[in-house]
Every structure is written in C-alpha cells, then in structure tokens.
Enzyme design. Structure first.
Site, mmCIF file in Angstrom:
data_model
loop_
_atom_site.group_PDB
_atom_site.id
_atom_site.type_symbol
_atom_site.label_atom_id
_atom_site.label_comp_id
_atom_site.label_asym_id
_atom_site.label_seq_id
_atom_site.Cartn_x
_atom_site.Cartn_y
_atom_site.Cartn_z
ATOM 1 N N SER A 128 49.703 18.617 6.456
ATOM 2 C CA SER A 128 50.798 18.637 7.423
ATOM 3 C C SER A 128 50.837 19.959 8.201
ATOM 4 O O SER A 128 49.859 20.313 8.845
ATOM 5 C CB SER A 128 52.115 18.359 6.689
ATOM 6 O OG SER A 128 53.155 18.102 7.593
ATOM 7 N N HIS A 151 49.133 14.135 10.306
ATOM 8 C CA HIS A 151 50.026 13.029 10.652
ATOM 9 C C HIS A 151 51.039 13.485 11.692
ATOM 10 O O HIS A 151 51.228 14.693 11.895
ATOM 11 C CB HIS A 151 50.751 12.487 9.408
ATOM 12 C CG HIS A 151 51.647 13.493 8.748
ATOM 13 N ND1 HIS A 151 52.875 13.834 9.247
ATOM 14 C CD2 HIS A 151 51.483 14.234 7.627
ATOM 15 C CE1 HIS A 151 53.440 14.728 8.474
ATOM 16 N NE2 HIS A 151 52.613 14.999 7.483
#
Length: 250
Positions: A128, A151
């Site tokens: 992340s 993501h």
C-alpha cells in the site's frame, strides 16, 4: 570481618552504577517510543538505520494492539540524520502493511529530499503506502520472498456521497502515482494497470508483486538482502564523499 568485606566487594561488582542504569533506561525508552535502540545523535556508525514496520500511523492514533510506525517520530529522526555530520548515509528497512496516505507520502518526501545517500530494503512486505516509501531512496532492494501490494486508495469513516469526494480521492491517488513513477522505473501505464487489476485479490482491486516481479515491472531496482543493500549504500557514501571533496577543492 574478612567475609563481610568480600561480600561487600561482590555485591558492589554486581550492582550497576547510576550511569549504567541511566543508559539502560534511555535505551529501553528509545525502543518503546521509536522502535529502535539508537537515535542518530547516539549512533557511532556513519549509517543511520531507520525501520518502518507494522502500520504507518497518521493523524489518528490506532488501537494499542496494532503495531505501528508513527510518522511524528520518523520525521524528527530524518531531520537529525540530515543535520548530523557523523551520519553519512541512511538505510531504510520496511516491513509494513501500509497505513495513512498523507503520513506515508510525508515520510517518502522526507527520504527523497535528503542530501545524503539513501538505500531502502523491503523485507517481508512493503504494501500500500509502503510502496512510495520503498522507492523514495536513491537505490531500492527487495528480498526474494518479500511482497508489495498495489491497490487504489480507500477512504475510512464517514464519506459524503458528492462528486467532490471522488474528485478529492482521485487527486490524492494521482499524488501517489506521480511520486512512485517519478522515483522508480515503472511507467504510469503499468503502475495503474497493477493498481486497478481485478481478480487477483479476493477482497480488493489490485495486484501483489513478489521480489523479482517488482524488479521486472521497474518498481524496485534490484533483488537483494541486507548485505547487498549495505554494500550499495557504502559505495554511494564513498562516491558522495569524493564529490564533496571535489567541490571543496574547487
């Protein structure tokens, strides 16, 4: 009498001095507060090692059972490393699940703006918002078994369902994309393709890349561990010192 004197000497040897107790307490406090045994001011090495583990904590305090890295602790450490003349290089070790976007970007910007050589190493995971931090150094390494999850940005808590909310989210996401692509060899097209891929993550949109795949995509510079990363950092420190000497002689 002789027995009492001998006993006194033995107990005196076993009893730590006040100075030793103070140093031990200082080390314990540093471990509890910053997650490491030495700050840049106390470190005798010319390399400052900074660890980013658990979840990157931002403006909100996370529950006590969460293992976190507080950005308000890391930023002063980076400032101290930049100002300390004894520190000639910074080594960043990551094993993080991600966390607060703005806090992660703040840490990444601080690392990328250091004037001293910096090398990052992803061990375990750099997921992340850990991705921008991982690519912020002059050279990045990833362990062969380490993973990185890419993501889209998500919002937690109350979300107002108006177009401005989605525009804000899109702008924040572009900040992450722009930083990653400008500090690594991955193209914007490939990075967004990895970010919005469906079907790979069961409960999310995105992609998990492992070791050599991160290098293949251009996200990380090389596969390697502690030895390779420190060797690279030492080489960059020597080149940096030579450059300073040349500038000084001119």
């Amino acid at each position: 009498m002789s027995w009492q004197m001998q006993t006194g000497i033995t107990s005196e040897q076993q009893e730590p001095s006040a100075d030793e107790k103070r140093k031990a307490n200082a080390v314990v406090d540093t471990i509890q507060q910053l997650g490491q045994t030495a700050t840049p001011a106390l470190n005798e090495s010319n390399i400052f090692c900074m660890t980013i583990i658990g979840q990157v904590e931002g403006h909100l305090v996370l529950p006590p059972q969460n293992k976190t890295t507080k950005y308000e602790h890391l930023i002063p450490q980076l400032v101290a490393a930049e100002q300390n003349n004894k520190i000639e290089g910074v080594f960043i070790v990551l094993n993080t699940v991600g966390g607060d976007v703005e806090a992660g970007l703040a840490i990444a910007e601080m690392i990328s703006s250091l004037s001293k050589p910096t090398v990052t190493l992803v061990l375990g995971g750099g997921h992340s918002i850990g991705v921008p931090i991982a690519v912020a150094g002059d050279m990045s390494f990833i362990a062969e078994t380490a993973t990185m999850t890419i993501h889209p940005i998500r919002l937690n808590g109350l979300v107002i369902g108006v177009p401005q909310t989605f525009e804000y989210l899109d702008k924040m996401q572009e900040r992450v994309v722009r930083f990653v692509t400008s500090h690594s060899n991955v193209s914007e097209h490939i990075f967004k393709e990895l970010m919005f891929k469906t079907g790979e993550l069961t409960r999310d949109i995105g992609t998990t890349v492992i070791g050599s795949d991160a290098v293949k995509h251009g996200l990380i510079d090389a596969v390697g561990g502690l030895g390779e990363a420190l060797r690279e950092l030492n080489q960059r420190i020597e080149a940096w010192k030579r450059g300073r000497l040349e500038v000084g002689s001119v």
